[in-house]
Scaffold this motif. Structure first.
Motif, PDB file in Angstrom:
ATOM      1  N   SER A 133      64.630  25.516 -13.450  1.00  0.00           N
ATOM      2  CA  SER A 133      65.838  26.328 -13.357  1.00  0.00           C
ATOM      3  C   SER A 133      65.607  27.723 -13.920  1.00  0.00           C
ATOM      4  N   VAL A 134      64.760  27.856 -14.931  1.00  0.00           N
ATOM      5  CA  VAL A 134      64.477  29.178 -15.472  1.00  0.00           C
ATOM      6  C   VAL A 134      63.795  30.027 -14.412  1.00  0.00           C
ATOM      7  N   GLN A 135      62.760  29.484 -13.771  1.00  0.00           N
ATOM      8  CA  GLN A 135      62.042  30.262 -12.771  1.00  0.00           C
ATOM      9  C   GLN A 135      62.936  30.572 -11.577  1.00  0.00           C
ATOM     10  N   GLN A 136      63.699  29.597 -11.110  1.00  0.00           N
ATOM     11  CA  GLN A 136      64.563  29.846  -9.963  1.00  0.00           C
ATOM     12  C   GLN A 136      65.628  30.882 -10.320  1.00  0.00           C
ATOM     13  N   THR A 137      66.175  30.790 -11.498  1.00  0.00           N
ATOM     14  CA  THR A 137      67.197  31.736 -11.906  1.00  0.00           C
ATOM     15  C   THR A 137      66.611  33.140 -12.008  1.00  0.00           C
ATOM     16  N   GLU A 138      65.422  33.259 -12.567  1.00  0.00           N
ATOM     17  CA  GLU A 138      64.789  34.571 -12.675  1.00  0.00           C
ATOM     18  C   GLU A 138      64.495  35.155 -11.298  1.00  0.00           C
ATOM     19  N   ALA A 139      63.999  34.331 -10.378  1.00  0.00           N
ATOM     20  CA  ALA A 139      63.700  34.805  -9.019  1.00  0.00           C
ATOM     21  C   ALA A 139      64.988  35.208  -8.312  1.00  0.00           C
ATOM     22  N   LEU A 157      77.035  38.875  -0.828  1.00  0.00           N
ATOM     23  CA  LEU A 157      75.674  38.351  -0.743  1.00  0.00           C
ATOM     24  C   LEU A 157      75.653  36.827  -0.841  1.00  0.00           C
ATOM     25  N   GLU A 158      74.991  36.194   0.126  1.00  0.00           N
ATOM     26  CA  GLU A 158      74.753  34.751   0.110  1.00  0.00           C
ATOM     27  C   GLU A 158      73.259  34.520   0.278  1.00  0.00           C
ATOM     28  N   PRO A 159      72.530  34.288  -0.834  1.00  0.00           N
ATOM     29  CA  PRO A 159      71.095  34.051  -0.729  1.00  0.00           C
ATOM     30  C   PRO A 159      70.787  32.571  -0.505  1.00  0.00           C
ATOM     31  N   PHE A 160      69.818  32.292   0.347  1.00  0.00           N
ATOM     32  CA  PHE A 160      69.344  30.936   0.606  1.00  0.00           C
ATOM     33  C   PHE A 160      67.878  30.900   0.207  1.00  0.00           C
ATOM     34  N   GLU A 161      67.540  30.052  -0.774  1.00  0.00           N
ATOM     35  CA  GLU A 161      66.208  30.087  -1.376  1.00  0.00           C
ATOM     36  C   GLU A 161      65.295  28.995  -0.854  1.00  0.00           C
ATOM     37  N   HIS A 162      64.029  29.371  -0.704  1.00  0.00           N
ATOM     38  CA  HIS A 162      62.943  28.424  -0.437  1.00  0.00           C
ATOM     39  C   HIS A 162      61.839  28.779  -1.407  1.00  0.00           C
ATOM     40  N   GLN A 163      61.393  27.819  -2.220  1.00  0.00           N
ATOM     41  CA  GLN A 163      60.354  28.102  -3.206  1.00  0.00           C
ATOM     42  C   GLN A 163      59.135  27.247  -2.887  1.00  0.00           C
ATOM     43  N   PRO A 164      58.156  27.828  -2.143  1.00  0.00           N
ATOM     44  CA  PRO A 164      56.969  27.061  -1.753  1.00  0.00           C
ATOM     45  C   PRO A 164      56.062  26.696  -2.929  1.00  0.00           C
ATOM     46  N   SER A 165      56.102  27.454  -4.025  1.00  0.00           N
ATOM     47  CA  SER A 165      55.313  27.130  -5.211  1.00  0.00           C
ATOM     48  C   SER A 165      56.013  27.714  -6.436  1.00  0.00           C
ATOM     49  N   LYS A 166      55.424  27.469  -7.601  1.00  0.00           N
ATOM     50  CA  LYS A 166      56.031  27.966  -8.836  1.00  0.00           C
ATOM     51  C   LYS A 166      55.921  29.480  -8.972  1.00  0.00           C
ATOM     52  N   THR A 167      55.010  30.094  -8.213  1.00  0.00           N
ATOM     53  CA  THR A 167      54.817  31.537  -8.326  1.00  0.00           C
ATOM     54  C   THR A 167      55.250  32.287  -7.071  1.00  0.00           C
ATOM     55  N   GLU A 168      55.903  31.600  -6.142  1.00  0.00           N
ATOM     56  CA  GLU A 168      56.383  32.231  -4.910  1.00  0.00           C
ATOM     57  C   GLU A 168      57.805  31.763  -4.634  1.00  0.00           C
ATOM     58  N   ALA A 169      58.608  32.680  -4.115  1.00  0.00           N
ATOM     59  CA  ALA A 169      59.972  32.331  -3.712  1.00  0.00           C
ATOM     60  C   ALA A 169      60.333  33.200  -2.509  1.00  0.00           C
ATOM     61  N   GLU A 170      61.052  32.597  -1.577  1.00  0.00           N
ATOM     62  CA  GLU A 170      61.529  33.333  -0.406  1.00  0.00           C
ATOM     63  C   GLU A 170      63.036  33.148  -0.318  1.00  0.00           C
ATOM     64  N   PHE A 171      63.710  34.225   0.092  1.00  0.00           N
ATOM     65  CA  PHE A 171      65.157  34.180   0.242  1.00  0.00           C
ATOM     66  C   PHE A 171      65.541  34.709   1.615  1.00  0.00           C
ATOM     67  N   PHE A 172      66.452  34.003   2.260  1.00  0.00           N
ATOM     68  CA  PHE A 172      67.138  34.549   3.420  1.00  0.00           C
ATOM     69  C   PHE A 172      68.498  34.957   2.890  1.00  0.00           C
ATOM     70  N   ASN A 173      68.797  36.241   2.978  1.00  0.00           N
ATOM     71  CA  ASN A 173      69.996  36.814   2.383  1.00  0.00           C
ATOM     72  C   ASN A 173      70.950  37.266   3.475  1.00  0.00           C
ATOM     73  N   GLN A 215      54.753  40.542 -15.978  1.00  0.00           N
ATOM     74  CA  GLN A 215      55.742  41.452 -15.381  1.00  0.00           C
ATOM     75  C   GLN A 215      56.945  40.700 -14.826  1.00  0.00           C
ATOM     76  N   GLY A 216      56.781  39.417 -14.572  1.00  0.00           N
ATOM     77  CA  GLY A 216      57.868  38.621 -14.016  1.00  0.00           C
ATOM     78  C   GLY A 216      57.878  38.648 -12.493  1.00  0.00           C
ATOM     79  N   TRP A 217      59.012  38.326 -11.920  1.00  0.00           N
ATOM     80  CA  TRP A 217      59.157  38.258 -10.467  1.00  0.00           C
ATOM     81  C   TRP A 217      59.208  39.666  -9.878  1.00  0.00           C
TER      82      TRP A 217
END
Length: 179
Positions: A52-58, A115-131, A160-162
């Motif tokens: 949840s921390v990583q998803q929230t930060e992304a 804004l309505e973001p839809f998230e897909h997180q393929p790994s712990k260091t990658e995230a994709e959003f359809f906004n 540096q973060g996301w």
């Protein structure tokens, strides 16, 4: 004691000892099960807090970028404000190939709402959003509002973060009221 009584006594004592051993085994299993359940819930909480921390930060970085990118007074101001939120590759993706960021102070205003973001997180260091959001743009006092979809790709950069690594305009939603 008669042999029959001895036999019954031995069977009774054997049954009693077997029952005690079975009860001890059951209590041992119960305590092991309780320990496993306690560990499982601790691990589940730990995993939940990490993801949840990583998803929230992304998600937070995605929203900050979109608000900065689509809410501006001039295009030069926009470019200056989005730069710290992006990787070099991501920054280049905001401009067509071979062009440089605009430096003029043209009268272009843009705002983003809903804004309505839809998230897909393929790994712990990658995230994709359809906004999906409503974009209002005003150029030379002519205003236009449309519902658009923009895909953003983020990567986690150590220390540096996301950061936004790619931006892609997917398209507009037609047939929906814009108000």
């Amino acid at each position: 004691m008669e042999p029959n009584q001895k036999k019954n006594f031995i069977l009774l004592m054997g049954g009693f000892i077997a029952a005690v051993i079975i009860l001890m085994y059951i209590f041992s299993l119960r305590s092991q099960l309780q320990e496993v359940r306690a560990n499982q819930s601790r691990y589940e909480e730990h995993i939940k807090s990490l993801t949840s921390v990583q998803q929230t930060e992304a998600l937070t970085k995605n929203q900050a970028f979109l608000e900065t990118f689509f809410t501006y007074e001039t295009t030069a101001e926009r470019c200056q404000k989005i730069r710290p939120l992006m990787t070099d590759r991501g920054f280049k993706a905001t401009h067509p190939s071979g062009t440089k960021p605009p430096e003029s102070k043209q009268s272009v205003k843009s705002t983003m709402v809903g804004l309505e973001p839809f998230e897909h997180q393929p790994s712990k260091t990658e995230a994709e959003f359809f906004n999906e959001f409503k974009l209002s743009t005003e150029y030379n006092n002519v205003s236009n509002t449309e519902t658009v979809i923009v895909k953003t790709s983020l990567i986690y950069v150590k220390e540096q973060g996301w950061k936004i690594d790619d931006v892609e305009y997917v398209g507009e939603l037609t047939g929906r009221p814009t108000s």
